[in-house]
Design a protein around this motif. Structure first.
Motif, short mmCIF file in Angstrom:
data_model
loop_
_atom_site.label_atom_id
_atom_site.label_comp_id
_atom_site.label_asym_id
_atom_site.label_seq_id
_atom_site.Cartn_x
_atom_site.Cartn_y
_atom_site.Cartn_z
N ILE A 33 56.30 -26.67 -5.75
CA ILE A 33 55.86 -27.98 -6.25
C ILE A 33 56.93 -29.02 -5.96
N ASN A 34 58.17 -28.70 -6.21
CA ASN A 34 59.25 -29.65 -5.93
C ASN A 34 59.35 -29.95 -4.44
N ARG A 35 59.11 -28.96 -3.60
CA ARG A 35 59.15 -29.19 -2.15
C ARG A 35 58.07 -30.18 -1.73
N ASP A 69 45.36 -27.52 -14.03
CA ASP A 69 46.76 -27.09 -14.16
C ASP A 69 47.63 -27.75 -13.09
N LEU A 70 47.13 -27.75 -11.86
CA LEU A 70 47.88 -28.37 -10.77
C LEU A 70 48.14 -29.85 -11.06
N GLU A 117 44.60 -37.01 -6.19
CA GLU A 117 45.94 -36.75 -6.72
C GLU A 117 46.56 -35.49 -6.11
N LEU A 118 45.75 -34.48 -5.86
CA LEU A 118 46.26 -33.25 -5.25
C LEU A 118 46.31 -33.37 -3.73
N PHE A 174 51.87 -31.46 -11.27
CA PHE A 174 52.32 -32.49 -10.34
C PHE A 174 52.58 -33.82 -11.03
N MET A 175 51.87 -34.09 -12.10
CA MET A 175 52.05 -35.35 -12.83
C MET A 175 53.12 -35.23 -13.91
N GLY A 176 53.66 -34.04 -14.10
CA GLY A 176 54.72 -33.84 -15.06
C GLY A 176 54.25 -33.77 -16.50
#
Length: 91
Positions: free
Chosen positions: A83-85, A64-65, A30-31, A69-71
């Motif tokens: 994160i948005n980038r 946390d990451l 996922e990361l 990233f998963m909202g």
């Protein structure tokens, strides 16, 4: 000739950048989905601020990451931009 070009590209990457690139390897799909393409295609050419922001991001804990990233949870304000980038580049 290709080896020479490859060696020149490797020499252009600073030690600090190499450390960040190494630390970006998470082992979680996922990361890695976000981090790997960014590191391969954008990190080396990013400006100093973006590199610093990414370095702060990868210093965070994996749970946390994942949540950010998963909202699931809202990231700290200073990490929202990076994160948005990464999400935008994958989108």
């Amino acid at each position: 000739m290709t080896n020479n070009t490859s060696n020149q590209n490797e020499q252009e990457i600073s030690l600090a950048d190499r450390k960040v690139i190494y630390r970006a390897r998470r082992g979680l799909k996922e990361l890695d989905y976000y981090f790997d393409p960014y590191v391969r295609e954008h990190f080396v050419h990013a400006d100093a601020q973006e590199k610093a922001d990414f370095a702060v991001l990868i210093d965070q804990e994996d749970p946390d990451l994942l949540d950010w990233f998963m909202g699931v949870t809202t990231p700290p304000a200073e990490l929202v931009g990076v994160i948005n980038r990464l999400k935008f580049l994958k989108g």
